[in-house]
Design a protein around this motif. Sequence first.
Motif, mmCIF file in Angstrom:
data_model
loop_
_atom_site.group_PDB
_atom_site.id
_atom_site.type_symbol
_atom_site.label_atom_id
_atom_site.label_comp_id
_atom_site.label_asym_id
_atom_site.label_seq_id
_atom_site.Cartn_x
_atom_site.Cartn_y
_atom_site.Cartn_z
ATOM 1 N N GLY A 8 0.827 -1.146 0.104
ATOM 2 C CA GLY A 8 -0.088 0.177 -0.053
ATOM 3 C C GLY A 8 0.754 1.224 -0.079
ATOM 4 O O GLY A 8 0.341 2.094 -0.327
ATOM 5 N N GLN A 9 2.332 1.176 0.303
ATOM 6 C CA GLN A 9 2.960 2.367 0.282
ATOM 7 C C GLN A 9 4.275 2.213 -0.246
ATOM 8 O O GLN A 9 5.196 2.878 -0.897
ATOM 9 N N GLN A 10 4.860 0.764 -0.351
ATOM 10 C CA GLN A 10 5.999 0.509 -0.836
ATOM 11 C C GLN A 10 6.070 -0.902 -1.604
ATOM 12 O O GLN A 10 5.253 -1.798 -1.128
ATOM 13 N N ASP A 11 7.005 -1.148 -2.523
ATOM 14 C CA ASP A 11 7.290 -2.408 -3.007
ATOM 15 C C ASP A 11 8.219 -3.139 -2.192
ATOM 16 O O ASP A 11 9.276 -2.255 -1.542
ATOM 17 N N THR A 12 8.287 -4.253 -2.006
ATOM 18 C CA THR A 12 9.189 -4.815 -1.145
ATOM 19 C C THR A 12 9.680 -6.343 -1.969
ATOM 20 O O THR A 12 8.981 -6.859 -2.673
ATOM 21 N N LEU A 54 11.170 -3.932 -11.603
ATOM 22 C CA LEU A 54 10.602 -2.861 -12.091
ATOM 23 C C LEU A 54 9.543 -2.711 -11.606
ATOM 24 O O LEU A 54 8.164 -3.264 -11.396
ATOM 25 N N GLY A 55 9.040 -1.274 -10.785
ATOM 26 C CA GLY A 55 7.965 -0.925 -10.091
ATOM 27 C C GLY A 55 7.016 -0.443 -11.091
ATOM 28 O O GLY A 55 7.248 -0.297 -12.167
ATOM 29 N N LEU A 56 5.571 -0.245 -10.716
ATOM 30 C CA LEU A 56 4.707 0.330 -11.731
ATOM 31 C C LEU A 56 4.630 1.584 -12.044
ATOM 32 O O LEU A 56 4.142 2.117 -13.099
ATOM 33 N N HIS A 57 5.580 2.375 -11.420
ATOM 34 C CA HIS A 57 5.526 3.666 -11.523
ATOM 35 C C HIS A 57 7.027 4.016 -12.154
ATOM 36 O O HIS A 57 7.489 4.983 -12.160
ATOM 37 N N GLY A 58 7.914 3.001 -12.688
ATOM 38 C CA GLY A 58 9.278 3.201 -13.397
ATOM 39 C C GLY A 58 10.323 3.248 -12.576
ATOM 40 O O GLY A 58 11.383 3.505 -12.895
ATOM 41 N N HIS A 59 10.216 2.542 -11.257
ATOM 42 C CA HIS A 59 11.392 2.466 -10.266
ATOM 43 C C HIS A 59 11.992 1.160 -10.901
ATOM 44 O O HIS A 59 11.742 0.105 -10.740
ATOM 45 N N LEU A 60 13.258 1.284 -11.468
ATOM 46 C CA LEU A 60 14.006 0.180 -11.873
ATOM 47 C C LEU A 60 15.154 -0.111 -10.926
ATOM 48 O O LEU A 60 15.980 0.998 -10.862
ATOM 49 N N ALA A 61 15.422 -1.435 -10.146
ATOM 50 C CA ALA A 61 16.263 -1.141 -9.272
ATOM 51 C C ALA A 61 17.098 -2.787 -9.470
ATOM 52 O O ALA A 61 16.488 -3.650 -10.105
ATOM 53 N N SER A 73 19.733 2.038 -8.861
ATOM 54 C CA SER A 73 18.609 2.298 -9.408
ATOM 55 C C SER A 73 18.277 3.374 -10.082
ATOM 56 O O SER A 73 18.946 4.259 -9.916
ATOM 57 N N VAL A 74 17.134 3.412 -10.978
ATOM 58 C CA VAL A 74 16.826 4.196 -11.951
ATOM 59 C C VAL A 74 15.504 4.606 -11.961
ATOM 60 O O VAL A 74 14.741 3.668 -12.022
ATOM 61 N N GLN A 75 15.174 5.699 -12.113
ATOM 62 C CA GLN A 75 13.518 6.248 -11.978
ATOM 63 C C GLN A 75 13.397 6.338 -13.563
ATOM 64 O O GLN A 75 13.845 7.727 -14.270
ATOM 65 N N LEU A 76 12.705 5.645 -14.253
ATOM 66 C CA LEU A 76 12.295 5.890 -15.435
ATOM 67 C C LEU A 76 11.394 7.001 -15.620
ATOM 68 O O LEU A 76 10.399 7.322 -14.793
ATOM 69 N N ALA A 77 11.285 7.821 -16.846
ATOM 70 C CA ALA A 77 10.592 8.889 -17.052
ATOM 71 C C ALA A 77 9.276 8.484 -17.109
ATOM 72 O O ALA A 77 8.873 7.445 -17.520
ATOM 73 N N ALA A 78 8.305 9.436 -16.448
ATOM 74 C CA ALA A 78 6.794 9.153 -16.478
ATOM 75 C C ALA A 78 6.250 8.992 -18.102
ATOM 76 O O ALA A 78 5.204 8.125 -17.988
ATOM 77 N N GLY A 87 0.114 1.306 -15.295
ATOM 78 C CA GLY A 87 1.252 1.370 -15.000
ATOM 79 C C GLY A 87 2.170 0.624 -15.732
ATOM 80 O O GLY A 87 1.806 0.077 -16.800
ATOM 81 N N LEU A 88 3.434 0.415 -15.407
ATOM 82 C CA LEU A 88 4.620 -0.261 -16.139
ATOM 83 C C LEU A 88 4.475 -1.905 -15.898
ATOM 84 O O LEU A 88 4.396 -2.002 -14.624
ATOM 85 N N ALA A 89 4.434 -2.620 -16.755
ATOM 86 C CA ALA A 89 4.227 -4.091 -16.624
ATOM 87 C C ALA A 89 5.335 -4.754 -17.422
ATOM 88 O O ALA A 89 5.185 -6.131 -17.716
#
Length: 179
Positions: A8-12, A54-61, A73-78, A87-89
């Motif tokens: 609900g607040q973070q990916d783990t 890869l998180g649904l908002h583009g957090h690649l780690a 980690s890289v934050q992909l552009a929105a 989101g990103l899948a």
Amino acid sequence: AYTVGWDGQQDTVYCLDAVSGALQWKQSYASAGIKQWPGPRSTVTVHAGRVFTLGLHGHLACFAARDGQPQWSVQLAASYNPDVDYGLAWSPLIEGNLLILSGGKGGLALRAEDGDFVWGNDGQHGACTSPVPYDQDGKHGVVLVLTNPDRESASVVAVQPQTGRELWRYPAWNEKWGA
């Protein structure tokens, strides 16, 4: 065994003993919700002692597979997001020393070692599909389904994985949601 979840607040990211199921390590990063089915969409990619998510908002780690220590980690552009409600899948694909993702006009690649962009970082949204490797007539490539700029159609595109050079493109068909 590696997987990723959302509270609900973070990916783990979780590493579990494949025999006993005991938790070996976990690492978390902030991830907001989304309108449709919140939580991560992509599967974890494990390669050469690293875990890629890869998180649904583009957090690649990237994490060390052994102990979970963050590597980069890289934050992909929105703008890569195929659909703001979904989101990103993309599940990351490893090709040699590159991490291939299904965004942009013809995919995009980052160095697996450090997350630096190598080719295709054009910011165009992707589709809700993962890259797939293939071999045909002695040539190796990666196939991607990509949403076109107008978001009214999609195309299947094959690229040479080390350079991003387009090998072929199937004509676009009507597809509004990038799925």
